[in-house]
Design an enzyme around this catalytic site. Structure first.
Site, short mmCIF file in Angstrom:
data_model
loop_
_atom_site.label_atom_id
_atom_site.label_comp_id
_atom_site.label_asym_id
_atom_site.label_seq_id
_atom_site.Cartn_x
_atom_site.Cartn_y
_atom_site.Cartn_z
N ASP A 67 22.49 -54.24 42.86
CA ASP A 67 22.92 -52.96 42.31
C ASP A 67 23.66 -52.10 43.34
O ASP A 67 23.68 -52.40 44.54
CB ASP A 67 21.72 -52.20 41.72
CG ASP A 67 20.50 -52.21 42.63
OD1 ASP A 67 20.65 -52.46 43.84
OD2 ASP A 67 19.39 -51.96 42.14
N ASN A 136 8.37 -47.03 38.14
CA ASN A 136 8.30 -47.07 36.68
C ASN A 136 8.52 -48.48 36.12
O ASN A 136 8.77 -48.65 34.94
CB ASN A 136 9.34 -46.10 36.08
CG ASN A 136 10.77 -46.47 36.47
OD1 ASN A 136 11.00 -47.49 37.13
ND2 ASN A 136 11.74 -45.67 36.06
N HIS A 138 10.97 -50.57 37.02
CA HIS A 138 12.35 -51.05 36.93
C HIS A 138 12.61 -52.20 37.92
O HIS A 138 11.95 -52.31 38.95
CB HIS A 138 13.38 -49.92 37.06
CG HIS A 138 13.60 -49.36 38.43
ND1 HIS A 138 13.72 -48.00 38.65
CD2 HIS A 138 13.76 -49.93 39.65
CE1 HIS A 138 13.96 -47.80 39.93
NE2 HIS A 138 13.98 -48.95 40.56
N GLU A 143 16.23 -49.61 33.99
CA GLU A 143 15.18 -48.63 33.75
C GLU A 143 14.43 -48.96 32.45
O GLU A 143 14.95 -49.69 31.60
CB GLU A 143 15.83 -47.24 33.62
CG GLU A 143 16.56 -46.77 34.88
CD GLU A 143 15.61 -46.22 35.95
OE1 GLU A 143 14.47 -46.71 36.07
OE2 GLU A 143 16.03 -45.30 36.67
C1 GLP Z 1 15.50 -48.81 43.84
C2 GLP Z 1 16.38 -50.06 43.73
C3 GLP Z 1 15.57 -51.27 43.40
C4 GLP Z 1 14.32 -51.24 44.26
C5 GLP Z 1 13.42 -50.14 43.79
C6 GLP Z 1 12.23 -49.88 44.69
O1 GLP Z 1 15.89 -47.79 43.01
N1 GLP Z 1 17.45 -49.97 42.77
O2 GLP Z 1 16.34 -52.45 43.59
O3 GLP Z 1 13.63 -52.46 44.15
O4 GLP Z 1 14.14 -48.95 43.52
O5 GLP Z 1 12.61 -49.26 45.86
P1 GLP Z 1 11.70 -49.19 47.13
O6 GLP Z 1 11.63 -50.59 47.64
O7 GLP Z 1 12.41 -48.29 48.08
O8 GLP Z 1 10.37 -48.69 46.71
#
Ligand code: GLP
Length: 244
Positions: A67, A136, A138, A143
């Site tokens: 992403d 959440n 995702h 989402e």
């Molecule tokens: C972000 C990214 C995801 C990631 C998730 C968790 O928004 N788009 O690819 O896995 O949220 O992030 P973190 O590892 O910083 O908790």
């Protein structure tokens, strides 16, 4: 779904890095699907150390990232392009021409998204897709919704994601409100999926992903249907899951 228990963040990172390096050793020209966020940073650091010791060689590896924020150019320090270079690509012998991150600055989102899917399909889909999980549930930036998404597309980020990701920006208003993400279907085409999760904040999402109903209101729950999905999580992230 196989759950691998880790003691803490460091242990989770080493275990995840071990699985990724095994993939690269077994198939040096493999396709890796990569993720950003705080979760995989320790695994990237570990892989860099093993690369420096001569234990793993990334010269033939290709990568596709999940992403990118809409509107951020490659060299924006908040972009996922920048994140990948700073935290991984610049420190190993990967060929940058073989790395792909969605183009947040594209002027033609529709054809960009189609083309990204086409490139992933033509490459044969990731041999291993690394994923983090949002608070959440995702995956990528898919989402919670009333349906599972298919290919790469543009999403409106939820308030909870904007808030969670604001820690990496100077202020919450700076967090882009939209992102491009691989779709759930594309993620499911990966030959193997490795989800890393740590910390108490992820405990509910990890429980829903592994033990809840398969529902687009927790996008990660669809991973229960993948035939080769490994979850590496620390004690805190597994604290709401049944013991064994
Ligand atoms: C972000 C990214 C995801 C990631 C998730 C968790 O928004 N788009 O690819 O896995 O949220 O992030 P973190 O590892 O910083 O908790």
């Amino acid at each position: 779904m196989k759950i691998v228990r880790a003691k803490d963040y460091q242990d989770m990172s080493r275990k995840a890095a071990n699985i990724i390096s095994a993939q690269v050793i077994l198939k040096p020209e493999c396709i890796l699907g990569l993720a950003t966020g705080s979760t995989p940073m320790g695994a990237y650091q570990q892989l860099i150390k093993w690369y420096e010791k001569g234990d793993v060689d990334f010269s033939q590896v290709s990568t596709f990232n999940l992403d990118e924020y809409v509107g951020l150019s490659d060299d924006d320090p908040q972009s996922y392009h920048y994140f990948m270079r700073k935290n991984f690509f610049d420190h190993v012998n990967i060929d940058l021409a073989k790395t792909h991150v969605p183009d947040g600055a594209t002027k033609d989102p529709e054809s960009f998204c189609k083309n990204y899917d086409r490139m992933i399909a033509e490459a044969g889909y990731p041999d291993l897709q690394l994923l983090g999980i949002g608070n959440n549930g995702h995956i990528g930036f898919n989402e919670p919704d009333d349906h599972f998404s298919a290919g790469t597309h543009c999403v409106d980020l939820t308030e909870s994601t904007i808030q969670a990701n604001s820690r990496l920006f100077e202020k919450e208003e700076d967090v882009p409100r939209q992102a491009y993400t691989m779709g759930v279907q594309t993620i499911m085409y990966a030959h193997m999926i490795l989800v890393a999760a740590n910390g108490e904040k992820k405990a509910q999402a990890v429980r829903d992903m592994c033990f809840g109903p398969v529902t687009p209101s927790c996008p990660a729950s669809i991973l229960q249907l993948h035939t080769n999905c490994v979850v590496v999580a620390d004690e805190a992230a597994l604290s709401l899951c049944p013991a064994e």
